[in-house]
Design a protein around this motif. Structure first.
Motif, PDB file in Angstrom:
ATOM      1  N   MET A   1     115.354  53.370  64.210  1.00 40.13           N
ATOM      2  CA  MET A   1     116.514  54.251  64.307  1.00 40.13           C
ATOM      3  C   MET A   1     116.724  54.996  62.992  1.00 40.13           C
ATOM      4  O   MET A   1     116.473  54.458  61.910  1.00 40.13           O
TER       5      MET A   1
ATOM      6  N   LEU B   1     122.180  51.866  79.450  1.00 41.61           N
ATOM      7  CA  LEU B   1     121.169  51.637  78.413  1.00 41.61           C
ATOM      8  C   LEU B   1     119.940  50.933  78.992  1.00 41.61           C
ATOM      9  O   LEU B   1     118.812  51.176  78.557  1.00 41.61           O
TER      10      LEU B   1
ATOM     11  N   GLU C   1     117.932  53.531  80.971  1.00 42.43           N
ATOM     12  CA  GLU C   1     117.220  54.474  80.098  1.00 42.43           C
ATOM     13  C   GLU C   1     116.174  53.788  79.219  1.00 42.43           C
ATOM     14  O   GLU C   1     115.675  54.380  78.261  1.00 42.43           O
ATOM     15  N   ASN C   2     115.882  52.524  79.531  1.00 45.30           N
ATOM     16  CA  ASN C   2     114.846  51.768  78.814  1.00 45.30           C
ATOM     17  C   ASN C   2     115.168  51.532  77.342  1.00 45.30           C
ATOM     18  O   ASN C   2     114.259  51.394  76.515  1.00 45.30           O
ATOM     19  N   ILE C   3     116.459  51.498  77.033  1.00 43.62           N
ATOM     20  CA  ILE C   3     116.862  51.137  75.671  1.00 43.62           C
ATOM     21  C   ILE C   3     116.982  49.625  75.557  1.00 43.62           C
ATOM     22  O   ILE C   3     116.565  49.024  74.569  1.00 43.62           O
TER      23      ILE C   3
ATOM     24  N   LEU D   1     120.976  47.495  69.101  1.00 45.83           N
ATOM     25  CA  LEU D   1     120.677  48.934  69.176  1.00 45.83           C
ATOM     26  C   LEU D   1     119.813  49.470  68.033  1.00 45.83           C
ATOM     27  O   LEU D   1     118.867  50.229  68.282  1.00 45.83           O
TER      28      LEU D   1
ATOM     29  N   ARG E   1     116.060  49.382  68.550  1.00 42.25           N
ATOM     30  CA  ARG E   1     115.511  49.929  69.796  1.00 42.25           C
ATOM     31  C   ARG E   1     115.000  51.356  69.672  1.00 42.25           C
ATOM     32  O   ARG E   1     114.853  52.060  70.671  1.00 42.25           O
TER      33      ARG E   1
ATOM     34  N   ARG F   1     115.696  56.823  69.920  1.00 42.78           N
ATOM     35  CA  ARG F   1     116.483  57.332  71.049  1.00 42.78           C
ATOM     36  C   ARG F   1     117.770  56.540  71.271  1.00 42.78           C
ATOM     37  O   ARG F   1     118.665  56.993  71.999  1.00 42.78           O
ATOM     38  N   ALA F   2     117.859  55.360  70.670  1.00 35.15           N
ATOM     39  CA  ALA F   2     118.937  54.432  71.025  1.00 35.15           C
ATOM     40  C   ALA F   2     120.328  54.996  70.723  1.00 35.15           C
ATOM     41  O   ALA F   2     121.254  54.843  71.526  1.00 35.15           O
TER      42      ALA F   2
ATOM     43  N   THR G   1     121.307  57.865  73.165  1.00 31.18           N
ATOM     44  CA  THR G   1     121.494  57.305  74.502  1.00 31.18           C
ATOM     45  C   THR G   1     122.800  56.519  74.576  1.00 31.18           C
ATOM     46  O   THR G   1     123.518  56.564  75.577  1.00 31.18           O
ATOM     47  N   PHE G   2     123.125  55.816  73.510  1.00 31.32           N
ATOM     48  CA  PHE G   2     124.398  55.102  73.448  1.00 31.32           C
ATOM     49  C   PHE G   2     125.562  56.095  73.546  1.00 31.32           C
ATOM     50  O   PHE G   2     126.536  55.852  74.272  1.00 31.32           O
TER      51      PHE G   2
END
Length: 203
Positions: free
Chosen positions: A3, A32, A35-37, A63, A66, A69-70, A73-74
């Motif tokens: 991240m 989440l 979305e594959n997080i 998070l 991950r 993208r995490a 997406t959050f």
């Protein structure tokens, strides 16, 4: 991939506020996951926590691990029910981007030797006198755990100055020579406290 450090910093800074403002049981965790997080086991681990606050803390621990993208997406997971929370995070992100583009030392009159020094108890006491409710965000950014903050509050009930001072001393004990004035300034910025606060302390 990891991240973005700034995104990680935003999540850490807002950790306490998020735990009080959002409910993660249904929409957020499932989004989440979709979305594959989050993985199956991570969803189960979060849901196994005993309270919403603990579930939120566990999610915020996961998070940053991950990927890039995490964070975005959050934010998307907050759109439906917690728009105001998302807006606050985005506003803070924008402010931090502005701060990152302006050199810290331009706003300060603190000598370089002082910036690299470890603050004394007197410095901590003066700084504690100038901090308000944002002190918890500052100490979390400096690396103290939620448990250590709890001990600071428990050891000094109804005495915010004592709580802040205990936390700052604890940070210095754990970090040693890495507990510099410059590191304090970075966390003051991350906690929305203007770093010029330190000018008066270190003159």
């Amino acid at each position: 991939m990891i991240m973005d450090p700034l995104h990680k910093e935003i999540l850490r800074k807002h950790r306490l506020n998020l735990s009080n403002q959002i409910l993660i049981d249904d929409t957020i965790v499932q989004f989440l996951y979709q979305e594959n997080i989050l993985t199956d086991s991570q969803v189960e681990e979060i849901q196994a926590q005993q309270s919403n606050k603990k579930k939120t803390f566990r999610l915020l621990d996961i998070l940053p691990t991950r990927g890039p993208r995490a964070f975005d997406t959050f934010l998307k997971s907050l759109e439906e029910e917690f728009t105001w929370v998302k807006d606050k995070l985005l506003q803070d992100l924008e402010q931090q981007n502005v701060l990152a583009q302006s050199p810290t030392n331009d706003k300060l009159n603190i000598p370089e030797a002082t910036l690299q020094a470890v603050p004394s108890d007197r410095h901590f006491s003066q700084l504690a006198s100038q901090l308000g409710a944002e002190w918890e965000s500052l100490l979390l950014d400096l690396g103290l755990s939620a448990g250590e903050l709890y001990r600071c509050r428990a050891d000094h009930p109804l005495n915010m100055h004592g709580q802040v001072l205990a936390g700052l001393v604890r940070w210095r004990q754990t970090q040693g020579r890495r507990a510099t004035v410059h590191r304090l300034i970075q966390s003051l910025q991350a906690s929305d406290i203007h770093p010029s606060t330190l000018n008066e302390v270190f003159q």
